[in-house]
Design a protein around this motif. Sequence first.
Motif, PDB file in Angstrom:
ATOM      1  N   HIS A   1     -46.590  37.341 -61.967  1.00 29.02           N
ATOM      2  CA  HIS A   1     -47.688  38.205 -61.548  1.00 29.02           C
ATOM      3  C   HIS A   1     -49.009  37.469 -61.437  1.00 29.02           C
ATOM      4  O   HIS A   1     -50.035  38.065 -61.145  1.00 29.02           O
ATOM      5  CB  HIS A   1     -47.792  39.400 -62.493  1.00 29.02           C
ATOM      6  CG  HIS A   1     -46.630  40.328 -62.342  1.00 29.02           C
ATOM      7  ND1 HIS A   1     -46.573  41.563 -62.948  1.00 29.02           N
ATOM      8  CD2 HIS A   1     -45.482  40.218 -61.638  1.00 29.02           C
ATOM      9  CE1 HIS A   1     -45.430  42.146 -62.636  1.00 29.02           C
ATOM     10  NE2 HIS A   1     -44.748  41.351 -61.849  1.00 29.02           N
ATOM     11  N   ASN A   2     -48.975  36.147 -61.690  1.00 26.70           N
ATOM     12  CA  ASN A   2     -50.178  35.361 -61.465  1.00 26.70           C
ATOM     13  C   ASN A   2     -50.252  34.874 -60.014  1.00 26.70           C
ATOM     14  O   ASN A   2     -51.173  34.150 -59.636  1.00 26.70           O
ATOM     15  CB  ASN A   2     -50.246  34.185 -62.436  1.00 26.70           C
ATOM     16  CG  ASN A   2     -50.485  34.678 -63.862  1.00 26.70           C
ATOM     17  OD1 ASN A   2     -51.371  35.519 -64.072  1.00 26.70           O
ATOM     18  ND2 ASN A   2     -49.702  34.203 -64.796  1.00 26.70           N
ATOM     19  N   LEU A   3     -49.265  35.283 -59.213  1.00 25.07           N
ATOM     20  CA  LEU A   3     -49.294  34.978 -57.780  1.00 25.07           C
ATOM     21  C   LEU A   3     -49.734  36.227 -57.013  1.00 25.07           C
ATOM     22  O   LEU A   3     -49.537  37.347 -57.475  1.00 25.07           O
ATOM     23  CB  LEU A   3     -47.890  34.583 -57.300  1.00 25.07           C
ATOM     24  CG  LEU A   3     -47.310  33.297 -57.879  1.00 25.07           C
ATOM     25  CD1 LEU A   3     -45.868  33.128 -57.413  1.00 25.07           C
ATOM     26  CD2 LEU A   3     -48.157  32.105 -57.433  1.00 25.07           C
ATOM     27  N   PRO A   4     -50.327  36.008 -55.832  1.00 25.99           N
ATOM     28  CA  PRO A   4     -50.610  37.180 -54.993  1.00 25.99           C
ATOM     29  C   PRO A   4     -49.295  37.840 -54.574  1.00 25.99           C
ATOM     30  O   PRO A   4     -48.274  37.165 -54.430  1.00 25.99           O
ATOM     31  CB  PRO A   4     -51.323  36.577 -53.774  1.00 25.99           C
ATOM     32  CG  PRO A   4     -51.797  35.237 -54.199  1.00 25.99           C
ATOM     33  CD  PRO A   4     -50.800  34.758 -55.218  1.00 25.99           C
ATOM     34  N   PRO A   5     -49.303  39.148 -54.401  1.00 25.13           N
ATOM     35  CA  PRO A   5     -48.084  39.814 -53.935  1.00 25.13           C
ATOM     36  C   PRO A   5     -47.662  39.281 -52.556  1.00 25.13           C
ATOM     37  O   PRO A   5     -48.508  38.844 -51.773  1.00 25.13           O
ATOM     38  CB  PRO A   5     -48.501  41.287 -53.835  1.00 25.13           C
ATOM     39  CG  PRO A   5     -49.727  41.414 -54.673  1.00 25.13           C
ATOM     40  CD  PRO A   5     -50.406  40.088 -54.639  1.00 25.13           C
TER      41      PRO A   5
ATOM     42  N   GLU B   1     -40.751  40.303 -53.914  1.00 24.66           N
ATOM     43  CA  GLU B   1     -41.868  39.985 -54.798  1.00 24.66           C
ATOM     44  C   GLU B   1     -41.407  39.035 -55.906  1.00 24.66           C
ATOM     45  O   GLU B   1     -40.282  39.143 -56.397  1.00 24.66           O
ATOM     46  CB  GLU B   1     -42.448  41.261 -55.417  1.00 24.66           C
ATOM     47  CG  GLU B   1     -43.141  42.200 -54.421  1.00 24.66           C
ATOM     48  CD  GLU B   1     -44.354  41.574 -53.729  1.00 24.66           C
ATOM     49  OE1 GLU B   1     -44.884  40.558 -54.215  1.00 24.66           O
ATOM     50  OE2 GLU B   1     -44.742  42.112 -52.663  1.00 24.66           O
TER      51      GLU B   1
END
Lengths: 429, 429
Positions: free
Chosen positions: A125-129, A121
């Motif tokens: 956190h602005n990216l999709p998991p 990961e």
Amino acid sequence: MSEHNQNSNDSILKKPMTRRDVLRLAGTGGLGLLLGGSAVGGMFAAESHRKTEAAKVPSASEDQVPFYGQHQAGIITPAQNFICFAAFDVTASGSNSLQKLFQSWTAAAAAMAEGKQVGEESSNHNLPPVDTGESVGLTPSRLTITFGAGPSLFDDRFGLASKRPPAFKDLPSFNGEQLEPQWCGGDIGVQVCADDMQVAFHAVRNLARIARGKAVLRWVQEGFQRSTQADPTGSTPRNLLGFKDGTVNPDVNSAQDMNKVVWARGNDGAAWMSGGSYMAVRRIRMRIEVWDRSSLKDQENTFGRYRASGAPLGAKNEFDPVDLSAKDEKGNPHIPADSHVALARGDGSIQILRRSYSYSGGIDLKTGQLDAGLLFISYQRDLFKQFVPMQQKLAKSDRLNEYILHVGSAVFACFPGASKGGYIGDTLF
Amino acid sequence: MSEHNQNSNDSILKKPMTRRDVLRLAGTGGLGLLLGGSAVGGMFAAESHRKTEAAKVPSASEDQVPFYGQHQAGIITPAQNFICFAAFDVTASGSNSLQKLFQSWTAAAAAMAEGKQVGEESSNHNLPPVDTGESVGLTPSRLTITFGAGPSLFDDRFGLASKRPPAFKDLPSFNGEQLEPQWCGGDIGVQVCADDMQVAFHAVRNLARIARGKAVLRWVQEGFQRSTQADPTGSTPRNLLGFKDGTVNPDVNSAQDMNKVVWARGNDGAAWMSGGSYMAVRRIRMRIEVWDRSSLKDQENTFGRYRASGAPLGAKNEFDPVDLSAKDEKGNPHIPADSHVALARGDGSIQILRRSYSYSGGIDLKTGQLDAGLLFISYQRDLFKQFVPMQQKLAKSDRLNEYILHVGSAVFACFPGASKGGYIGDTLF
């Protein structure tokens, strides 16, 4: 045979042990995987490989099937409790895209087989998991992911036309089948099996996600076997028609048998398939309501066995030999010549390796009846020398045809296994 | 509470034990059923009751849930691994036919709960078998069969119009729902749960068979939880959106809580429902592809929790309290007011007992995407004082609505339990 599918119990699982012998051994503990004897046979011969109830937390080796190896896992691997089968159509064009898809899938599948997520990961956190996360905290659950190429992959899109194995093409029409397009075909077939349905679902969903822009789902079918938890005694499983459904499967622990029946060879016509295997998939709906209204006698004559004991008609015990020449006091054969067991057995010269699951998919909106049956899967070295002639005979004469309907069909050339550093399908390119 | 759902571990399962305390106890052996603490809550709060891995052959008491009792089994019974939910429409008319159907179903259900066939087989093999046979040799697998009457059963067909409980009728429309008729309603709802999918399937199929000429299947939905076998550690389960999905369920071991939340009383308006419970069922499709493309931050703001740990936003650990007033350094609330956890929690005055399962049903032919989601089931004393206001609030404002779609809906008045000699529904007639 593949090292990763061979277990330490190999020696005590050699023929000619009977199922009961194996069960007795299992009772002494330590024997995690049972290999079954023969019961019904034919299209309706579910796997009888079963795990005995494991200790509280399965050890990694009991709970993991290595992804890399000479052969793909999931072919001669003893059947897990659940399947989630996915057929994909490739939407990208060009060989490069296809190779990249297989490379990404290989990395993800190898990780998931170890119980890991499909990738690391990001801290952003602005990216999709990277992984969808629903299997976090679950064990590998003997997850296997088995990839195969459909005949349509060898058209002109990927420059693979010359690579199509000469004996690999769509199946001929069989008598009585009523195929529905939504259950047929696919450029790529992926058989995902695990002892946890959520683990199997997670794998299919993440493979579909990784494929975005390159391939789309064509059809998906979930299936089950009765669980090992519910049947720790390891008796022969019953299919959804209520009959014991053992197996006339060849011995997966015999390299000789597997080489003869399952594994393709380089000199079969396609060098890249050496160590691979050809898969046939049939979605077979059971006419459950019709079956349930037929007499026990009709049912037993249909299978050629007694329902309660599983013994061949005219015999006493489940494991008594099937004697097609045995006659009753009136001189009639005990086992009807058009019974499933008689036709599937034939002269015994054709063998396939079955790996089927039951399915239940709610009700059929057209009939209002249960949409349930068998997701038949078999592996063989040559579809047209093994599966096709067996199915032609069954399609023509099997008494069981009154109670079943083939509605889905696909074939896939399942690649040889990948080595670490390589990828599934790398021999093709 | 019902004696048959109370186990000998009752005393050590009393609050205020934490989940970790219970897990620690489980490690000492003998504690077969775990009761979970609270995590996400709301519509998406799957049961976290789980069995630890059982010993080789489960004892009868571990593997059987008695059918007869003050309340029906399957309501406060810790959730089994699988569900096969069946809704029926009654085709016969008249009260007598309906009573006979319930009498036959009661006898069959009680037998199956003990792992027996639905009836004695005849020695005349020219008759169809009484039981379809596919569960022979399997254990009872904690099978529970829970019957309820839909609002339509109280029309003029059976003389029951005057018996309809005043607060029992079809649900109002909820904002955003897109109900599909094939997943809605039913004169009778039957929730079948078991730790073996084949045992659950067998029960539905035989109930349908017994109903022939009196009732037909309207819809059937299978479902699963991640299996106990694959997660022997008993951590909080994750839903198909990848988030830990614990429960704010009331304590099923507290007779006081169950009387307040779950069990209908005679003076609620229908004396025949005393000891019964009202069930809401919603088939909630997840827009998996949309969810999977959203950022981790969006996902966490949607649930109001961190995905990895399950901790409330702004807190550290899964079991930290949900503090809706906690603010970050900029003065903004950590947990968005429209997050699932904030809305579902509300002021805490409304409680329901959730008993949901995940489902995966191949692909949606219209979109080509996975048809997977949640078969939400809840039990409550009064649908319109508990489920309806909670769902109205969620339907209006829940951030999760972007990623889910309610496509099926039904409510059933689940009868009180039957005594031996009586039958399910006998208080109604």
